[in-house]
Scaffold this motif. Structure first.
Motif, PDB file in Angstrom:
ATOM      1  N   THR A  87       0.732  -1.338  -0.008  1.00 18.13           N
ATOM      2  CA  THR A  87       0.312  -0.334   0.075  1.00 18.13           C
ATOM      3  C   THR A  87       0.997   1.365   0.058  1.00 18.13           C
ATOM      4  OG1 THR A  87      -1.871  -1.151   1.124  1.00 18.13           O
ATOM      5  CG2 THR A  87      -2.133   1.155   1.639  1.00 18.13           C
ATOM      6  N   PHE A  88       2.032   1.380   0.831  1.00 15.35           N
ATOM      7  CA  PHE A  88       3.343   2.230   0.435  1.00 15.35           C
ATOM      8  C   PHE A  88       3.228   2.640  -0.956  1.00 15.35           C
ATOM      9  CE2 PHE A  88       5.399   1.568   4.562  1.00 15.35           C
ATOM     10  CZ  PHE A  88       4.466   1.720   5.791  1.00 15.35           C
ATOM     11  N   ASP A  89       4.100   1.328  -1.697  1.00 16.70           N
ATOM     12  CA  ASP A  89       4.063   1.486  -2.751  1.00 16.70           C
ATOM     13  C   ASP A  89       3.263   2.476  -3.313  1.00 16.70           C
ATOM     14  OD1 ASP A  89       6.338   0.918  -4.464  1.00 16.70           O
ATOM     15  OD2 ASP A  89       5.098  -0.158  -5.305  1.00 16.70           O
ATOM     16  N   ASP A  90       1.402   2.104  -3.430  1.00 18.91           N
ATOM     17  CA  ASP A  90       0.750   2.208  -4.146  1.00 18.91           C
ATOM     18  C   ASP A  90       0.018   4.064  -3.885  1.00 18.91           C
ATOM     19  OD1 ASP A  90      -2.131   1.884  -5.811  1.00 18.91           O
ATOM     20  OD2 ASP A  90      -3.013   2.182  -4.094  1.00 18.91           O
ATOM     21  N   LEU A  91       0.105   4.450  -2.241  1.00 24.11           N
ATOM     22  CA  LEU A  91      -0.092   5.513  -2.464  1.00 24.11           C
ATOM     23  C   LEU A  91       1.060   6.285  -2.867  1.00 24.11           C
ATOM     24  CD1 LEU A  91      -0.641   5.661   1.320  1.00 24.11           C
ATOM     25  CD2 LEU A  91      -2.607   6.185  -0.494  1.00 24.11           C
ATOM     26  N   LEU A  92       2.458   6.083  -3.207  1.00 27.46           N
ATOM     27  CA  LEU A  92       3.312   7.536  -3.327  1.00 27.46           C
ATOM     28  C   LEU A  92       2.694   7.515  -4.765  1.00 27.46           C
ATOM     29  CD1 LEU A  92       6.109   4.628  -1.150  1.00 27.46           C
ATOM     30  CD2 LEU A  92       5.021   7.514  -1.531  1.00 27.46           C
ATOM     31  N   GLY A  93       2.677   6.322  -5.528  1.00 29.22           N
ATOM     32  CA  GLY A  93       2.674   6.206  -7.046  1.00 29.22           C
ATOM     33  C   GLY A  93       1.343   7.274  -7.073  1.00 29.22           C
ATOM     34  N   ALA A  94       0.124   7.076  -6.283  1.00 28.10           N
ATOM     35  CA  ALA A  94      -0.699   7.714  -6.769  1.00 28.10           C
ATOM     36  C   ALA A  94      -1.184   9.233  -5.729  1.00 28.10           C
ATOM     37  CB  ALA A  94      -2.330   6.996  -6.853  1.00 28.10           C
ATOM     38  N   TYR A  95      -1.038   8.966  -4.531  1.00 23.01           N
ATOM     39  CA  TYR A  95      -1.020  10.302  -3.847  1.00 23.01           C
ATOM     40  C   TYR A  95      -0.249  11.558  -3.183  1.00 23.01           C
ATOM     41  CZ  TYR A  95      -5.588   8.939  -4.608  1.00 23.01           C
ATOM     42  OH  TYR A  95      -7.058   7.641  -4.601  1.00 23.01           O
ATOM     43  N   GLU A  96       1.490  10.261  -3.633  1.00 25.97           N
ATOM     44  CA  GLU A  96       2.765  10.912  -3.015  1.00 25.97           C
ATOM     45  C   GLU A  96       2.464  11.307  -1.328  1.00 25.97           C
ATOM     46  OE1 GLU A  96       4.797  12.911  -6.514  1.00 25.97           O
ATOM     47  OE2 GLU A  96       3.088  12.752  -7.093  1.00 25.97           O
ATOM     48  N   PRO A  97       2.317  10.699  -0.899  1.00 25.64           N
ATOM     49  CA  PRO A  97       2.521  11.855   0.672  1.00 25.64           C
ATOM     50  C   PRO A  97       3.352  12.291   1.034  1.00 25.64           C
ATOM     51  CG  PRO A  97       1.984   9.215   0.632  1.00 25.64           C
ATOM     52  CD  PRO A  97       1.095   9.796  -0.694  1.00 25.64           C
ATOM     53  N   ASP A  98       3.316  13.339   1.894  1.00 23.66           N
ATOM     54  CA  ASP A  98       4.787  13.803   1.962  1.00 23.66           C
ATOM     55  C   ASP A  98       5.261  13.046   3.188  1.00 23.66           C
ATOM     56  OD1 ASP A  98       4.657  15.976   0.454  1.00 23.66           O
ATOM     57  OD2 ASP A  98       3.559  17.013   1.546  1.00 23.66           O
ATOM     58  N   ALA A  99       5.055  12.646   4.294  1.00 21.64           N
ATOM     59  CA  ALA A  99       5.652  11.570   5.512  1.00 21.64           C
ATOM     60  C   ALA A  99       4.557  10.368   5.593  1.00 21.64           C
ATOM     61  CB  ALA A  99       5.783  11.928   6.050  1.00 21.64           C
ATOM     62  N   PHE A 100       5.147   9.085   6.102  1.00 21.57           N
ATOM     63  CA  PHE A 100       4.041   8.419   6.736  1.00 21.57           C
ATOM     64  C   PHE A 100       3.862   8.511   8.498  1.00 21.57           C
ATOM     65  CE2 PHE A 100       5.033   6.804   2.672  1.00 21.57           C
ATOM     66  CZ  PHE A 100       4.085   6.397   1.820  1.00 21.57           C
ATOM     67  N   VAL A 101       2.782   8.260   9.289  1.00 23.27           N
ATOM     68  CA  VAL A 101       2.874   7.336  10.035  1.00 23.27           C
ATOM     69  C   VAL A 101       2.399   6.463  10.388  1.00 23.27           C
ATOM     70  CG1 VAL A 101       1.512   8.627  12.480  1.00 23.27           C
ATOM     71  CG2 VAL A 101       1.599  10.115  10.689  1.00 23.27           C
ATOM     72  N   LEU A 102       3.461   5.394  11.290  1.00 25.56           N
ATOM     73  CA  LEU A 102       3.090   4.690  11.718  1.00 25.56           C
ATOM     74  C   LEU A 102       2.950   3.461  13.021  1.00 25.56           C
ATOM     75  CD1 LEU A 102       5.865   2.862   9.754  1.00 25.56           C
ATOM     76  CD2 LEU A 102       3.913   3.238   8.012  1.00 25.56           C
ATOM     77  N   THR A 103       2.441   3.169  12.927  1.00 22.79           N
ATOM     78  CA  THR A 103       1.077   2.591  14.456  1.00 22.79           C
ATOM     79  C   THR A 103       1.604   0.945  14.770  1.00 22.79           C
ATOM     80  OG1 THR A 103      -0.993   2.193  12.872  1.00 22.79           O
ATOM     81  CG2 THR A 103      -0.794   4.419  14.609  1.00 22.79           C
ATOM     82  N   SER A 104       1.401   0.684  15.717  1.00 20.02           N
ATOM     83  CA  SER A 104       1.167  -1.050  16.051  1.00 20.02           C
ATOM     84  C   SER A 104       3.072  -1.436  15.839  1.00 20.02           C
ATOM     85  CB  SER A 104       0.256  -1.965  15.557  1.00 20.02           C
ATOM     86  OG  SER A 104      -0.550  -1.227  15.807  1.00 20.02           O
ATOM     87  N   THR A 105       3.826  -0.558  15.766  1.00 23.02           N
ATOM     88  CA  THR A 105       5.273  -1.348  15.934  1.00 23.02           C
ATOM     89  C   THR A 105       5.613  -2.626  16.524  1.00 23.02           C
ATOM     90  OG1 THR A 105       6.453  -0.243  17.368  1.00 23.02           O
ATOM     91  CG2 THR A 105       6.854   1.000  15.344  1.00 23.02           C
ATOM     92  N   ARG A 107      14.605   3.496   1.359  1.00 21.57           N
ATOM     93  CA  ARG A 107      13.712   4.923  -0.303  1.00 21.57           C
ATOM     94  C   ARG A 107      14.046   6.451   0.350  1.00 21.57           C
ATOM     95  NH1 ARG A 107      12.141   0.368   0.279  1.00 21.57           N
ATOM     96  NH2 ARG A 107      11.769  -1.176  -1.926  1.00 21.57           N
ATOM     97  N   GLU A 108      14.230   6.177   1.559  1.00 22.25           N
ATOM     98  CA  GLU A 108      14.512   7.891   2.205  1.00 22.25           C
ATOM     99  C   GLU A 108      13.423   8.908   2.490  1.00 22.25           C
ATOM    100  OE1 GLU A 108      17.776   9.383   0.413  1.00 22.25           O
ATOM    101  OE2 GLU A 108      19.479   8.101   1.204  1.00 22.25           O
ATOM    102  N   LEU A 109      12.585   8.131   2.535  1.00 24.77           N
ATOM    103  CA  LEU A 109      11.232   8.894   2.678  1.00 24.77           C
ATOM    104  C   LEU A 109      10.889   8.833   4.341  1.00 24.77           C
ATOM    105  CD1 LEU A 109       8.858   5.895   0.541  1.00 24.77           C
ATOM    106  CD2 LEU A 109       9.498   8.850  -0.012  1.00 24.77           C
ATOM    107  N   ALA A 110      10.088  10.561   4.551  1.00 24.58           N
ATOM    108  CA  ALA A 110       9.382  10.660   5.878  1.00 24.58           C
ATOM    109  C   ALA A 110       9.125   9.991   6.270  1.00 24.58           C
ATOM    110  CB  ALA A 110       9.232  12.094   6.159  1.00 24.58           C
ATOM    111  N   PHE A 111       9.424   8.862   7.611  1.00 27.27           N
ATOM    112  CA  PHE A 111       8.223   9.069   8.432  1.00 27.27           C
ATOM    113  C   PHE A 111       8.339   8.963  10.263  1.00 27.27           C
ATOM    114  CE2 PHE A 111      10.262   4.790   9.778  1.00 27.27           C
ATOM    115  CZ  PHE A 111      11.362   5.003   9.602  1.00 27.27           C
ATOM    116  N   VAL A 112       7.604   8.381  11.175  1.00 23.37           N
ATOM    117  CA  VAL A 112       7.246   8.595  12.818  1.00 23.37           C
ATOM    118  C   VAL A 112       6.220   7.195  12.728  1.00 23.37           C
ATOM    119  CG1 VAL A 112       5.492   9.909  12.392  1.00 23.37           C
ATOM    120  CG2 VAL A 112       7.449   9.604  14.334  1.00 23.37           C
TER     121      VAL A 112
END
Lengths: 338, 338
Positions: free
Chosen positions: B107-125, B138-143
């Motif tokens: 889904t990350f891949d799909d979102l990056l292709g279609a919506y290019e979010p600036d960053a991701f917030v991941l939960t449930s590590t 991929r040097e993508l911004a996330f927290v």
């Protein structure tokens, strides 16, 4: 994979590729074809920004995220269903918060300027709702989860809702079947579309019931009126809190009620403190499951899926002459309390 | 207001306006200035698609919407806080669902292709979390909201979390202060980062306690070891359900426990059925409030705000050499059960 790769393959400039994506009318047919072929051969995934400029579609559905005081709501289930159904249809959900209709409308404006959502999903419709006419005037696509209570446009816009009256009628019949004849109702203040709808199911089931408190009355319509008159004394309005639910339940039990139908699980939670009479809530919140409260469950995944379907029909211009109206049935989840 | 209006005012073609917005390098300085002036005079709101092509920013933060079996979670509070804080910082939240890490990465891949979010917030590590390395490579911004439990990258990425151990330590001290000396713990299976962290607070508080079950042992370290040894027999792991919570509580009460600290409100709900001993839950769900369960409350609005702040610092290139790590304290909400 970038526009530069496509440009190299098609032997054109990057600007030409950009033109094909954004303003194809500016590019000669032969060149356009060559670029399109390169895009296809390379499996270049046109990015959203370029696609949006070309198609005018953002593939975004905007919805407000709600928060209630005591957290006893099931909005998160609707939102989860909406996100899942939207993804299947090629859309994503974008969230916003708003404290009232006016600030929500300001947010519509902001979202439209910055993100251009293709459509809005409005929740918590109510009397005097000014959001729908704002969107309708601008010919923006939207669906409400909730009927247009008392709206002057009436049924002019598409909606999906759950039949609250059918739910409380089923709850009341469940109590009648168990032998109860004096069934009380604890509601919200008059003028709440959802609350009045849920109340109406209770009165309807009492009216429709066979011989109840007045077995000697043989005329059916007299009997129905008598049932209802009895019921009239067995109704209380509350602010929706457990505390007022408990107080209302005490009064109704003192007035002779032997069972209670409640407008929400919050109110039902309070009613349970009032004494050992059967109680039925509404919404089947996690609290209902935790405490064994019999409650009415809304088909929220289905409702969310129907909202997405209504919108995709609208957006694909495949819509019928009349807007879609979908009314779903809740189901009674029987647990310990009734 | 459209590009055509701007073009008219600036006496240029629409394509030139589009070029200024999308590829300003292609346009002569003098023309660029004229278009910019027209944009300003007309108050033309550059649409998001055009702005994105210019700035490479979508102003979207992507987050997964979660759904748990029994609905006893507080993720909706975090999501509400995230939406509100993001809006204040000029971002919107875009949602997705995923059943496991692999489908989330797809889904990350799909979102990056279609919506290019600036960053991701991941939960449930969790241990063996493959999502963070995918994004980091991929040097993508996330927290992450949650620490990188056992991750090989360790603390290489920014995170925000709530100190579960501090919470259960406070719960255990609360029970020690009330005079309890045999305090049990009902947890999740070993290998859950969050679960083990919450367990550690319980053992730490027992180790740190003063004279408890062995008042005759004068050596403090011997005393601590004795406390812990006692506690060892007072621990049960469960699958997190209320049913297993109840079974575990029965065993612990039979083994002499006089009070119970639980890893979650679900487990605590079950434990309450086992007998009249004090019980403390974790997460302060609506169920805890409804049934009077003493529980630990996570500062979720604050955690969400900190996630947004960490990301805006990253995106604005204002980040320090080391990634931000924020650990917040939960608070004990004392109710009827302890």
């Amino acid at each position: 994979m970038t526009i530069a790769d496509v440009a190299r393959r098609a032997s054109v400039s990057r600007q030409t590729v950009s033109n094909v994506l954004n303003s194809p009318g500016l590019v000669r047919e032969e060149t356009r074809e060559r670029v399109r072929q390169a895009v296809e051969e390379l499996g270049y995934r046109v990015n959203q920004a370029a696609r949006r400029m070309r198609t005018g579609r953002s593939r975004l559905l905007a919805v407000r995220i709600e928060q209630t005081q005591d957290g006893m709501n099931v909005f998160d289930r609707f939102l989860h269903g909406l996100t899942r159904s939207a993804a299947k249809a090629g859309y994503r959900v974008i969230l916003y918060t708003a404290d009232d209709d006016r600030s929500e409308i300001a947010t519509f404006d902001d979202l439209l300027g910055a993100y251009e959502p293709d459509a809005f999903v409005l929740t918590s419709t109510h009397y005097g709702d000014v959001r729908t006419s704002w969107l309708a005037e601008r010919e923006l696509a939207f669906v409400t989860f909730g009927r247009p209570w008392g709206s002057p446009e009436g049924d002019a816009h598409p909606w999906v809702d759950v039949d609250g009256a059918a739910g409380t009628a089923a709850a009341t019949r469940h109590l009648l079947d168990a032998g109860h004849r004096r069934i009380g109702f604890i509601g919200w203040p008059e003028g709440s579309g959802v609350g009045d709808d849920r109340r109406n199911g209770w009165t309807r089931a009492l009216e429709d019931a066979g011989p109840t408190t007045h077995p000697k009355l043989e005329d059916a319509s007299l009997m129905r009126r008598a049932n209802l008159q009895d019921a009239g004394g067995l109704e209380r309005r509350t602010d929706g809190s457990a505390a007022e639910g408990e107080a209302a339940a005490r009064e109704l039990i003192a007035a002779g009620a032997t069972a209670l139908v409640c407008v929400s699980d919050s109110v039902a939670l309070g009613a349970l403190q009032a004494g050992p009479v059967p109680v039925i809530g509404f919404d089947d919140t996690p609290v209902a499951a935790a405490i064994g409260l019999t409650s009415l469950s809304q088909p929220l995944s289905d409702a969310a899926a129907r909202c997405v379907r209504v919108l995709t029909r609208l957006l694909d211009d495949d819509s019928p002459d009349k807007p879609d109206h979908v009314l779903l049935e809740p189901s009674l989840v029987i647990r310990r309390t009734a």
